[in-house]
Design a protein around this motif. Structure first.
Motif, PDB file in Angstrom:
ATOM      1  N   ALA A 121      -3.157  -9.542  -3.712  1.00 40.76           N
ATOM      2  CA  ALA A 121      -3.044  -8.086  -3.818  1.00 40.76           C
ATOM      3  C   ALA A 121      -4.180  -7.379  -3.085  1.00 40.76           C
ATOM      4  N   GLY A 122      -5.387  -7.941  -3.145  1.00 36.93           N
ATOM      5  CA  GLY A 122      -6.539  -7.279  -2.540  1.00 36.93           C
ATOM      6  C   GLY A 122      -6.511  -7.254  -1.028  1.00 36.93           C
ATOM      7  N   ARG A 124      -3.925  -6.805   0.751  1.00 39.22           N
ATOM      8  CA  ARG A 124      -2.959  -5.771   1.155  1.00 39.22           C
ATOM      9  C   ARG A 124      -2.932  -4.677   0.082  1.00 39.22           C
ATOM     10  N   PRO A 125      -4.000  -3.900  -0.033  1.00 40.26           N
ATOM     11  CA  PRO A 125      -4.024  -2.870  -1.085  1.00 40.26           C
ATOM     12  C   PRO A 125      -3.006  -1.766  -0.818  1.00 40.26           C
ATOM     13  N   ASP A 130       0.816  -5.151  -4.357  1.00 45.71           N
ATOM     14  CA  ASP A 130      -0.392  -4.697  -5.041  1.00 45.71           C
ATOM     15  C   ASP A 130      -0.018  -3.890  -6.276  1.00 45.71           C
ATOM     16  N   ARG A 131       0.918  -2.972  -6.139  1.00 49.61           N
ATOM     17  CA  ARG A 131       1.347  -2.174  -7.288  1.00 49.61           C
ATOM     18  C   ARG A 131       2.041  -3.047  -8.337  1.00 49.61           C
ATOM     19  N   ARG A 196      -8.992  -8.322  -7.223  1.00 51.65           N
ATOM     20  CA  ARG A 196      -8.306  -7.402  -6.311  1.00 51.65           C
ATOM     21  C   ARG A 196      -9.205  -6.245  -5.922  1.00 51.65           C
ATOM     22  N   ALA A 200     -10.685  -5.647  -2.116  1.00 56.18           N
ATOM     23  CA  ALA A 200     -10.305  -4.405  -1.434  1.00 56.18           C
ATOM     24  C   ALA A 200     -11.529  -3.579  -1.055  1.00 56.18           C
TER      25      ALA A 200
END
Length: 309
Positions: A121-122, A124-125, A130-131, A196, A200
């Protein structure tokens, strides 16, 4: 480094004494009498109870009792259970390996899955995955462990008979997997979110732009520069979480009938066995202190800029 370790070990002594003293005072401040609880509902002679309390040293001032306990603990004596007259050290030796196995499985699940999800997730924030991770972790954080435990037990043991509903053999690794997942669920959510956020944030750091500008391979940029700096807060959390997983096993062990430390503490609280609770808690405090020291030493491994004078 050696002087730092020695200083930290010396600092652990007052911390251990203060922690165990607070636990000791709290346990013996609870209402109830362990000698009376041992006799159950049967009729008893008050003189017999008083004699037994004197034999066990429960008639002494509370600080004197603590000093006697601490003196025995230094010699490896955790005390004796009142109900069974069994050494508490033998009780710990019987139940602690079960909780250790459960904690190891839970910790491995948290470390591998939690950090892995955080990295995915981190990198591709603010994307769909990620959501999705943030939503999943929010659900896990909001759901109490006993609710998740009964839910997975109902789904995987009764609706879809994949696993057994309770642990019937503590040495069987496969039977401990479901309790370990339930135990690790809350920690997994925190580790994933923390990883994450850290990744990010470090993606936008100046040193990352410099590494890209130098033409370094992406694998080296992520695996060496990004990961080593991003994992420092995660390692801090995981070090503390080792103790939390062991103490949090009380609820999980009750749901899945695991004969570990949590179940023993629960039974000791019912019997007002303060010595058993304090003995197990003392071991937990030592684990917390050791984990904290190991985490501090790992900082220098992850970040070469960190050195201890």
């Amino acid at each position: 480094m050696g002087r730092y370790v020695a200083r930290r070990l010396l600092q652990m002594i007052p911390v251990f004494i203060g922690s165990t003293l607070i636990i000791f005072l709290m346990m013996y401040a609870l209402p109830g009498d362990p000698v009376r609880a041992m006799m159950g509902d049967q009729a008893y002679d008050p003189s017999v109870v008083a004699s037994k309390r004197k034999e066990l040293g429960l008639d002494l001032p509370i600080l004197q009792q603590y000093w006697n306990y601490l003196s025995g603990l230094v010699q490896g004596d955790f005390g004796t259970q009142i109900a069974s007259q069994q050494p508490i050290a033998d009780v710990i030796a019987r139940v602690f390996p079960v909780t250790i196995r459960l904690t190891i499985f839970a910790f491995a699940f948290v470390s591998i899955v939690g950090i892995g999800l955080g990295i995915i997730a981190g990198l591709r924030p603010d994307t769909l995955r990620d959501r999705g991770l943030l939503t999943l972790t929010l659900i896990l954080v909001s759901m109490p462990s006993f609710v998740l435990g009964f839910l997975l037990q109902w789904l995987l043991a009764f609706q879809w008979p994949i696993v057994k509903p309770t642990v019937q053999d503590d040495t069987d690794i496969t039977q401990l997997l479901l309790p370990a997942i339930v135990l690790a669920s809350l920690s997994l959510a925190y580790v994933a979110r923390l990883t994450r956020t850290s990744i990010a944030e470090n993606l936008r750091a100046d040193y990352m732009r410099t590494a890209v500008a130098k033409g370094l391979p992406r694998r080296r940029i992520i695996g060496v520069h990004l990961m080593r700096n991003s994992l420092i807060p995660v390692v801090t959390f995981l070090g503390i979480e080792i103790g939390n997983l062991m103490t949090g096993a009380i609820v999980t062990e009750g749901i899945f009938n695991v004969g570990g430390v949590g179940n023993e503490i629960y039974q000791a609280l019912i019997r007002r066995e303060g010595a058993t609770v304090v003995g197990i808690a003392s071991l937990m405090v030592l684990i917390y202190l050791a984990a904290s020291l190991i985490v501090d030493l790992l900082y220098a491994v992850l970040d070469p800029r960190i050195r201890y004078a």
